[in-house]
Design an enzyme around this catalytic site. Structure first.
Site, mmCIF file in Angstrom:
data_model
loop_
_atom_site.group_PDB
_atom_site.id
_atom_site.type_symbol
_atom_site.label_atom_id
_atom_site.label_comp_id
_atom_site.label_asym_id
_atom_site.label_seq_id
_atom_site.Cartn_x
_atom_site.Cartn_y
_atom_site.Cartn_z
ATOM 1 N N GLU A 56 18.010 16.814 -22.633
ATOM 2 C CA GLU A 56 18.992 17.982 -22.589
ATOM 3 C C GLU A 56 20.104 17.703 -22.048
ATOM 4 O OE1 GLU A 56 15.600 18.008 -21.906
ATOM 5 O OE2 GLU A 56 14.534 19.890 -22.392
ATOM 6 N N SER A 167 -12.346 -11.456 -38.144
ATOM 7 C CA SER A 167 -11.206 -11.555 -37.072
ATOM 8 C C SER A 167 -11.141 -13.112 -36.969
ATOM 9 C CB SER A 167 -11.202 -11.014 -36.007
ATOM 10 O OG SER A 167 -10.946 -9.657 -36.459
ATOM 11 N N TRP A 176 -3.610 -18.735 -38.615
ATOM 12 C CA TRP A 176 -3.241 -17.404 -38.579
ATOM 13 C C TRP A 176 -3.998 -16.771 -39.692
ATOM 14 C CZ3 TRP A 176 -1.592 -16.019 -34.044
ATOM 15 C CH2 TRP A 176 -0.935 -16.641 -33.309
ATOM 16 N N ARG A 190 3.217 -3.883 -29.032
ATOM 17 C CA ARG A 190 3.279 -4.196 -27.502
ATOM 18 C C ARG A 190 4.375 -3.482 -26.997
ATOM 19 N NH1 ARG A 190 1.974 -10.603 -27.998
ATOM 20 N NH2 ARG A 190 -0.166 -10.243 -28.806
ATOM 21 N N ARG A 213 7.991 -10.681 -27.497
ATOM 22 C CA ARG A 213 8.888 -11.500 -27.522
ATOM 23 C C ARG A 213 9.963 -11.012 -28.868
ATOM 24 N NH1 ARG A 213 4.398 -15.006 -27.408
ATOM 25 N NH2 ARG A 213 4.104 -14.747 -29.394
ATOM 26 N N GLY A 295 -11.281 -8.808 -27.777
ATOM 27 C CA GLY A 295 -11.777 -8.974 -28.863
ATOM 28 C C GLY A 295 -12.981 -7.813 -29.397
ATOM 29 N N PRO A 296 -13.737 -8.334 -30.206
ATOM 30 C CA PRO A 296 -14.761 -7.440 -30.988
ATOM 31 C C PRO A 296 -15.737 -6.837 -29.847
ATOM 32 C CG PRO A 296 -14.934 -9.671 -31.679
ATOM 33 C CD PRO A 296 -13.987 -9.676 -30.766
ATOM 34 N N ALA A 299 -13.725 -4.128 -27.871
ATOM 35 C CA ALA A 299 -13.320 -3.013 -28.767
ATOM 36 C C ALA A 299 -14.506 -2.174 -28.811
ATOM 37 C CB ALA A 299 -12.818 -3.400 -30.247
ATOM 38 N N GLY A 300 -15.823 -2.915 -29.089
ATOM 39 C CA GLY A 300 -17.139 -2.186 -29.305
ATOM 40 C C GLY A 300 -17.121 -1.131 -28.134
HETATM 41 C C1 AOF Z 1 11.427 14.115 -19.183
HETATM 42 N N1 AOF Z 1 12.167 13.855 -20.158
HETATM 43 O O1 AOF Z 1 13.756 14.848 -21.489
HETATM 44 C C2 AOF Z 1 12.126 16.219 -20.589
HETATM 45 C C3 AOF Z 1 10.983 16.111 -19.854
HETATM 46 O O2 AOF Z 1 9.564 13.470 -13.576
HETATM 47 P P1 AOF Z 1 10.495 14.481 -13.946
HETATM 48 O O3 AOF Z 1 10.677 15.336 -12.690
HETATM 49 O O4 AOF Z 1 11.609 13.894 -14.595
HETATM 50 O O5 AOF Z 1 9.795 15.669 -14.900
HETATM 51 C C4 AOF Z 1 9.065 15.093 -15.930
HETATM 52 C C5 AOF Z 1 8.407 16.306 -16.710
HETATM 53 O O6 AOF Z 1 9.588 16.893 -17.290
HETATM 54 C C6 AOF Z 1 7.831 15.778 -17.888
HETATM 55 O O7 AOF Z 1 6.277 15.498 -17.499
HETATM 56 C C7 AOF Z 1 7.790 17.089 -18.818
HETATM 57 O O8 AOF Z 1 6.839 17.992 -18.668
HETATM 58 C C8 AOF Z 1 9.004 17.484 -18.656
HETATM 59 N N2 AOF Z 1 10.240 17.533 -19.567
HETATM 60 N N3 AOF Z 1 10.653 15.144 -19.196
HETATM 61 O O9 AOF Z 1 10.946 12.959 -18.638
HETATM 62 C C9 AOF Z 1 12.808 14.866 -20.671
HETATM 63 N N4 AOF Z 1 12.693 17.164 -21.214
HETATM 64 ZN ZN ZN Z 2 13.871 18.628 -18.305
#
Ligand code: AOF
Ligand code: ZN
Length: 367
Positions: A56, A167, A176, A190, A213, A295-296, A299-300
């Site tokens: 915001e 896999s 691959w 990642r 990468r 791996g498997p 994951a299991g």
């Molecule tokens: C964010 N980004 O754009 C909005 C969040 O660690 P702080 O003090 O920056 O607060 C994080 C908390 O603020 C977050 O867990 C969420 O509940 C609220 N909103 N947080 O990092 C944002 N709008």
């Molecule tokens: Zn905020």
């Protein structure tokens, strides 16, 4: 009722939020679009990293820089504006100070320390509406929402296999099975994750590097090796300095050959280490999303522990007929116990299929 312009703005805000996936933990990804009193876009912004301006505030600055007036306008935000002074000030107050007349948000903030922004805005006479495109916005923020609600990181299990679910071949070769396009897509996964986890079998077989990468300015994920008996060799590629690395070992493992390596001792559980203890350790380190790469057996263990939130399978149109399957023993012995999934996306990547699915009901958690 939200207007068409507000719905369009929310779609844009969701796309803006996604730009920072993998870079904001332990905070959410959030996007914001400001409309002026006539409904025209006046500014936009997104949260880039924890500790930095919230979406915001970024959007309010963008509007101010462009000389656009948001007085009497509308803020469209993917997450309910916060109500607290944390690392930054409360966004509800910032929106009030800017003279915004209406706030439309997608998902209510479940974080107990930050929630309440909508009520504050409404009490100050601002027209507020929640729930616009909530499903889309929640899907984009799945990792953070899961971690707030469940107290553990979101886990995405990714595998690559032939159409008959293998896999690797009988001799262990696996490079691959899937195409270059599929492998490039894994680098995106990642980049969006806070941590990438593999077991010691995969480490021995593939000596993977696990860093991202081909992507500029990306926050490298924490590389995690689940290595119960500390069998990793000092020269393993995962131990280079391309990204941080954590080796999780059993309580009594001998780590004498790993000086200077970040290791953590965890209790035993199931077939190896306790999955929930591992996730708790990672959560304590600020990890909100985990990419489980195999791996498997590992994951299991995760499936058996009810700790897989999303599955992404890369399926190559190929057959092997023998060789290890993608998923090992998950404690499922009869069809009645099948872990059913709902397919949420099907895509073609080069010659391959990418299937994304989520468990339909929460599997029993093993604590
Ligand atoms: C964010 N980004 O754009 C909005 C969040 O660690 P702080 O003090 O920056 O607060 C994080 C908390 O603020 C977050 O867990 C969420 O509940 C609220 N909103 N947080 O990092 C944002 N709008
Ligand atoms: Zn905020």
């Amino acid at each position: 009722m939200a207007t068409q312009a507000e719905a369009d703005a929310m779609r844009r805000a969701i796309a803006l939020a996604a730009r920072a996936l993998g870079s904001t933990s332990p905070n959410p990804v959030v996007g914001c679009v400001l409309l002026d009193a006539r409904g025209r876009t006046a500014g936009e912004g997104w949260h880039r990293r924890a500790g930095g301006p919230h979406a915001e505030v970024a959007a309010l600055r963008d509007a101010a820089d462009a000389g656009h007036d948001v007085r009497g306008g509308t803020a469209v935000v993917t997450l309910e504006p916060c109500n607290h002074t944390g690392r930054t000030g409360p966004c509800a107050q910032a929106l009030l100070a800017a003279g915004v007349a209406r706030v439309v948000y997608a998902v209510a903030d479940p974080n107990p320390t930050a929630t309440g922004g909508a009520a504050t805005l409404a009490a100050a006479g601002v027209d507020t509406e929640g729930g616009l495109l909530a499903e889309e916005a929640a899907a984009g923020n799945a990792a953070w929402l899961t971690s707030v609600l469940r107290g553990r990181p979101f886990v995405l299990w990714k595998y690559a296999a032939t159409l008959d679910g293998r896999s690797a071949a009988a001799d262990g070769t696996s490079r691959w099975i899937t195409s270059a396009a599929s492998r490039a897509d894994v680098h995106r996964l990642r980049a969006e994750a806070d941590a990438v986890v593999v077991g010691s079998g995969t480490l021995r077989a593939d000596d993977p590097h696990l860093a991202v990468r081909g992507r500029d300015g990306v926050t490298q994920p924490l590389r995690v090796v689940v290595d119960t008996h500390a069998t990793i060799k000092p020269g393993a590629r995962v131990l280079d300095d391309a990204a941080p690395t954590l080796i999780a070992v059993g309580e009594d493992a001998d780590t004498g050959h790993l000086p200077g390596t970040d290791t953590v001792r965890l209790p035993y559980g199931g077939a190896g280490l306790d999955v929930h203890a591992l996730l708790a350790e990672l959560h304590g380190r600020g990890v909100r999303s985990v990419l489980l790469e195999g791996g498997p057996s590992l994951a299991g263990s995760f499936v058996a522990a009810g700790a897989v939130d999303r599955v992404v399978g890369y399926l190559a149109p190929a057959l092997l007929g023998a060789g290890p399957t993608a998923l090992g023993d998950a404690g499922i012995t009869t069809v009645a116990q099948t872990l059913r999934l709902e397919v949420t996306d099907v895509a073609r990547l080069g010659p391959d299929l990418r299937i994304t699915a989520t468990p339909t009901a929460s599997a029993p958690e093993e604590n």
